[in-house]
Scaffold this motif. Structure first.
Motif, mmCIF file in Angstrom:
data_model
loop_
_atom_site.group_PDB
_atom_site.id
_atom_site.type_symbol
_atom_site.label_atom_id
_atom_site.label_comp_id
_atom_site.label_asym_id
_atom_site.label_seq_id
_atom_site.Cartn_x
_atom_site.Cartn_y
_atom_site.Cartn_z
ATOM 1 N N ASN A 100 0.785 -1.232 0.000
ATOM 2 C CA ASN A 100 0.000 0.000 0.000
ATOM 3 C C ASN A 100 0.818 1.284 0.000
ATOM 4 O O ASN A 100 0.247 2.374 -0.082
ATOM 5 C CB ASN A 100 -0.943 0.035 1.210
ATOM 6 C CG ASN A 100 -1.898 -1.130 1.224
ATOM 7 O OD1 ASN A 100 -1.869 -1.947 2.142
ATOM 8 N ND2 ASN A 100 -2.728 -1.240 0.203
ATOM 9 N N CYS A 101 2.138 1.177 0.112
ATOM 10 C CA CYS A 101 2.971 2.370 0.111
ATOM 11 C C CYS A 101 4.279 2.064 -0.607
ATOM 12 O O CYS A 101 5.056 1.205 -0.157
ATOM 13 C CB CYS A 101 3.248 2.846 1.541
ATOM 14 S SG CYS A 101 4.194 4.380 1.619
ATOM 15 N N VAL A 102 4.501 2.740 -1.728
ATOM 16 C CA VAL A 102 5.700 2.501 -2.537
ATOM 17 C C VAL A 102 6.331 3.851 -2.873
ATOM 18 O O VAL A 102 5.732 4.911 -2.673
ATOM 19 C CB VAL A 102 5.371 1.730 -3.830
ATOM 20 C CG1 VAL A 102 4.813 0.348 -3.513
ATOM 21 C CG2 VAL A 102 4.392 2.519 -4.701
ATOM 22 N N SER A 130 0.670 6.287 -1.829
ATOM 23 C CA SER A 130 -0.125 5.431 -0.950
ATOM 24 C C SER A 130 -1.506 5.232 -1.547
ATOM 25 O O SER A 130 -2.126 6.189 -2.025
ATOM 26 C CB SER A 130 -0.271 6.057 0.441
ATOM 27 O OG SER A 130 -1.235 5.339 1.204
ATOM 28 N N ASN A 131 -1.989 3.993 -1.514
ATOM 29 C CA ASN A 131 -3.389 3.740 -1.876
ATOM 30 C C ASN A 131 -4.195 3.349 -0.638
ATOM 31 O O ASN A 131 -5.328 2.876 -0.734
ATOM 32 C CB ASN A 131 -3.514 2.672 -2.965
ATOM 33 C CG ASN A 131 -3.078 1.294 -2.496
ATOM 34 O OD1 ASN A 131 -2.600 1.118 -1.374
ATOM 35 N ND2 ASN A 131 -3.220 0.301 -3.364
ATOM 36 N N GLY A 132 -3.578 3.554 0.557
ATOM 37 C CA GLY A 132 -4.247 3.266 1.815
ATOM 38 C C GLY A 132 -4.076 4.407 2.789
ATOM 39 O O GLY A 132 -4.367 5.560 2.456
ATOM 40 N N ALA A 158 16.610 9.620 3.804
ATOM 41 C CA ALA A 158 15.668 10.401 4.604
ATOM 42 C C ALA A 158 14.328 9.674 4.618
ATOM 43 O O ALA A 158 14.058 8.813 3.771
ATOM 44 C CB ALA A 158 15.503 11.810 4.044
ATOM 45 N N ASP A 159 13.483 10.050 5.582
ATOM 46 C CA ASP A 159 12.107 9.561 5.645
ATOM 47 C C ASP A 159 11.211 10.541 4.904
ATOM 48 O O ASP A 159 11.153 11.729 5.246
ATOM 49 C CB ASP A 159 11.647 9.437 7.097
ATOM 50 C CG ASP A 159 12.378 8.335 7.852
ATOM 51 O OD1 ASP A 159 12.799 7.357 7.197
ATOM 52 O OD2 ASP A 159 12.545 8.459 9.077
ATOM 53 N N PHE A 160 10.498 10.046 3.889
ATOM 54 C CA PHE A 160 9.597 10.875 3.090
ATOM 55 C C PHE A 160 8.151 10.431 3.346
ATOM 56 O O PHE A 160 7.886 9.246 3.550
ATOM 57 C CB PHE A 160 9.931 10.744 1.600
ATOM 58 C CG PHE A 160 11.313 11.227 1.238
ATOM 59 C CD1 PHE A 160 11.558 12.566 0.992
ATOM 60 C CD2 PHE A 160 12.375 10.330 1.135
ATOM 61 C CE1 PHE A 160 12.832 13.018 0.645
ATOM 62 C CE2 PHE A 160 13.650 10.759 0.799
ATOM 63 C CZ PHE A 160 13.879 12.108 0.559
ATOM 64 N N TYR A 161 7.229 11.371 3.271
ATOM 65 C CA TYR A 161 5.855 11.115 3.688
ATOM 66 C C TYR A 161 4.888 11.322 2.520
ATOM 67 O O TYR A 161 5.165 12.032 1.563
ATOM 68 C CB TYR A 161 5.453 12.077 4.812
ATOM 69 C CG TYR A 161 6.417 12.089 5.974
ATOM 70 C CD1 TYR A 161 6.253 11.214 7.044
ATOM 71 C CD2 TYR A 161 7.496 12.980 5.999
ATOM 72 C CE1 TYR A 161 7.142 11.225 8.123
ATOM 73 C CE2 TYR A 161 8.391 12.993 7.051
ATOM 74 C CZ TYR A 161 8.208 12.116 8.114
ATOM 75 O OH TYR A 161 9.092 12.117 9.157
ATOM 76 N N CYS A 162 3.699 10.722 2.655
ATOM 77 C CA CYS A 162 2.593 11.075 1.764
ATOM 78 C C CYS A 162 1.275 10.892 2.510
ATOM 79 O O CYS A 162 1.193 10.095 3.454
ATOM 80 C CB CYS A 162 2.610 10.279 0.464
ATOM 81 S SG CYS A 162 2.066 8.590 0.597
ATOM 82 N N ALA A 163 0.263 11.623 2.076
ATOM 83 C CA ALA A 163 -1.060 11.535 2.687
ATOM 84 C C ALA A 163 -1.763 10.255 2.249
ATOM 85 O O ALA A 163 -1.344 9.585 1.292
ATOM 86 C CB ALA A 163 -1.879 12.767 2.305
ATOM 87 N N ALA A 164 -2.847 9.921 2.931
ATOM 88 C CA ALA A 164 -3.612 8.716 2.594
ATOM 89 C C ALA A 164 -4.184 8.825 1.184
ATOM 90 O O ALA A 164 -4.693 9.874 0.786
ATOM 91 C CB ALA A 164 -4.735 8.528 3.607
ATOM 92 N N GLY A 165 -4.071 7.718 0.418
ATOM 93 C CA GLY A 165 -4.632 7.674 -0.934
ATOM 94 C C GLY A 165 -4.135 8.786 -1.824
ATOM 95 O O GLY A 165 -4.912 9.414 -2.552
#
Length: 489
Positions: A413-415, A435-437, A474-481
């Motif tokens: 769910n997260c790539v 993210s698709n979740g 580094a740690d990279f982020y994304c919002a849900a879906g």
């Protein structure tokens, strides 16, 4: 060198107040600024539907909206003069033009002929279901509105291998024409329906050497008349690949600069089938990656149940990335079309981040994703919204998506993936998280040359600032879906 980026500059139901060629001319500067390097335009020649036709019912390849034929002088998209003005405006802004080529069939013949035929089983085209008999068929093309301007070639039943209508008996069937070049269909790659040579209208017979020479002559005329940089070839799986090998070699030898040629071989099952076509044409043309599109469609439908680690499984971009033209949708997959498989809106920014920011494949953007579209057919009203993130994603492809690619397709769910940039493009490099979740976090490497640098989300989905560690990670982020694209602050 700038990344190549294509746009399909039309959709099936184009209905705007401006004719398309005028719109292209007016938008040429904007298209260059967005980062498009090539524009695929719809068929520019006269179709049997005249000024109403989308163009795939090809009638006269030499009439680019110049002659009074099929009820109009201009095509649906405008006149020949307007077409040439549009192509020139694109060229002035660093954008090349791809012409759409329909070689499989001709429609709207001018005269009937008495033709010897045999009926075939529509589900198994190799099986005859009648003895030889004669019908009156629309197979003679004399182009009375154009005469012998540009070409004096007359198309008759010796130029065709099949038709689907008998005028004298008013019968709709698939008739194999029994001519001097053969009593069966041509060899084609597709074995659907036994042999998928016949698709529609009057099917062109490429065993006729005069036909092959006329189409080579037309290609040279079209290229020189219009100043094209390449061609999009329609329905290639229904046409002899031997002909295309001959035609492309001729065109490349006469072009001066290398032409960009992409074929439509719409495959829904196996990437190996697309690879087989590439092998038979020996890499002479790119192919659209219909299977990646179908993966996007399925991923959008399934939501968080789709395993993002498999998004490239059974795709052309996985097998032959250098010959894959990637897409999210096209005029055949948009709502109300026969191959409708439109990718849900929530997933479109994700799909575009995949085709625009990765190293593999040449992306082709669909017109409604830039401009939106509204249309109606049979009482159904459709509105396609533009993709808000697309201009920024195009800018990122133009300016940032360069250098070594590192993949992190290691979670269902997260790539993510990174591009470490290069020295040719200032401040290039980026990190993509999808993210698709639920909201996601992905530890990825940008390279030690970014140590201590601050990255922000160019799509503004996240407000954090990310500092690259001494080890380049580094740690990279994304919002849900969603998708976030991290670039140097």
């Amino acid at each position: 060198m700038q990344n190549q980026t294509l746009i399909q500059y039309f959709h099936w139901y184009y209905n705007e107040e401006q004719t398309l060629w005028v719109k292209v001319k007016n938008e040429a500067e904007n298209l260059g600024q967005l980062g498009f390097t090539k524009v695929w335009l719809p068929p520019a020649y006269k179709a049997s539907g005249g000024g109403y036709s989308v163009g795939y019912d090809a009638y006269d390849l030499f009439d680019l909206g110049e002659f009074d034929q099929k009820g109009s002088v201009p095509t649906k998209y405008g006149s020949k003069a307007e077409f040439l003005e549009a192509v020139n405006a694109l060229r002035d802004n660093g954008v090349g033009t791809l012409a759409d080529v329909v070689f499989n069939h001709k429609a709207g013949a001018d005269e009937l002929e008495q033709v010897k035929v045999r009926k075939v089983d529509p589900e198994n085209r190799n099986e005859f279901i009648s003895d030889e008999f004669e019908i009156q068929a629309w197979t003679k093309f004399t182009f009375p509105g154009r005469g012998d301007t540009y070409s004096s070639f007359i198309w008759d039943h010796q130029c065709f291998s099949g038709v689907d209508w008998a005028e004298d008996t008013q019968e709709d069937a698939i008739f194999s024409i029994q001519n001097q070049y053969g009593d069966k269909w041509e060899e084609v790659v597709s074995e659907e329906h036994g042999n998928y040579d016949y698709l529609m209208y009057a099917d062109i017979d490429f065993r006729n050497p005069a036909v092959r020479e006329e189409l080579k002559y037309w290609g040279k005329w079209m290229h020189e008349t219009c100043g094209l940089v390449g061609f999009r070839l329609d329905a290639v799986k229904h046409i002899s690949h031997h002909f295309f090998n001959e035609w492309i070699d001729f065109m490349q030898n006469n072009a001066g600069d290398e032409l960009f040629i992409v074929g439509e071989n719409w495959e829904i099952n196996s990437a190996e089938e697309l690879q087989s076509y590439i092998d038979r044409t020996e890499g002479r043309m790119q192919l659209f990656d219909s299977l990646l599109h179908l993966n996007f469609h399925e991923a959008a439908k399934q939501g968080n149940q789709f395993d993002l680690q498999t998004i490239f499984d059974n795709t052309l971009v996985q097998l032959s990335p250098n010959l894959a033209v990637t897409l999210v949708d096209n005029h055949d997959t948009q709502p109300l079309q026969a191959l409708e498989s439109y990718v849900d809106y929530w997933f479109r920014p994700i799909a575009y981040s995949i085709i625009l920011l990765r190293e593999q494949g040449i992306p082709c953007v669909f017109y409604p994703d830039v401009y939106g579209a509204k249309y109606e057919e049979d009482g159904q009203f459709i509105e396609l919204n533009h993709v808000e993130e697309l201009p920024e994603l195009l800018r990122l492809r133009k300016e940032k998506a360069y250098g070594l690619q590192r993949d992190y397709f290691d979670h269902p769910n997260c790539v993510g993936f990174t591009r470490e940039g290069d020295t040719e493009h200032d401040n290039s490099g980026l990190a993509v998280v999808i993210s698709n979740g639920d909201e996601g976090i992905k530890r990825m490497e940008m390279g030690e040359h970014f140590a201590g640098q601050i990255f922000i989300d160019a799509l503004q989905k996240r407000t954090e600032e990310v500092e690259i560690g001494a080890d380049g990670f580094a740690d990279f982020y994304c919002a849900a879906g969603s998708v976030s694209v991290w670039v140097l602050k």
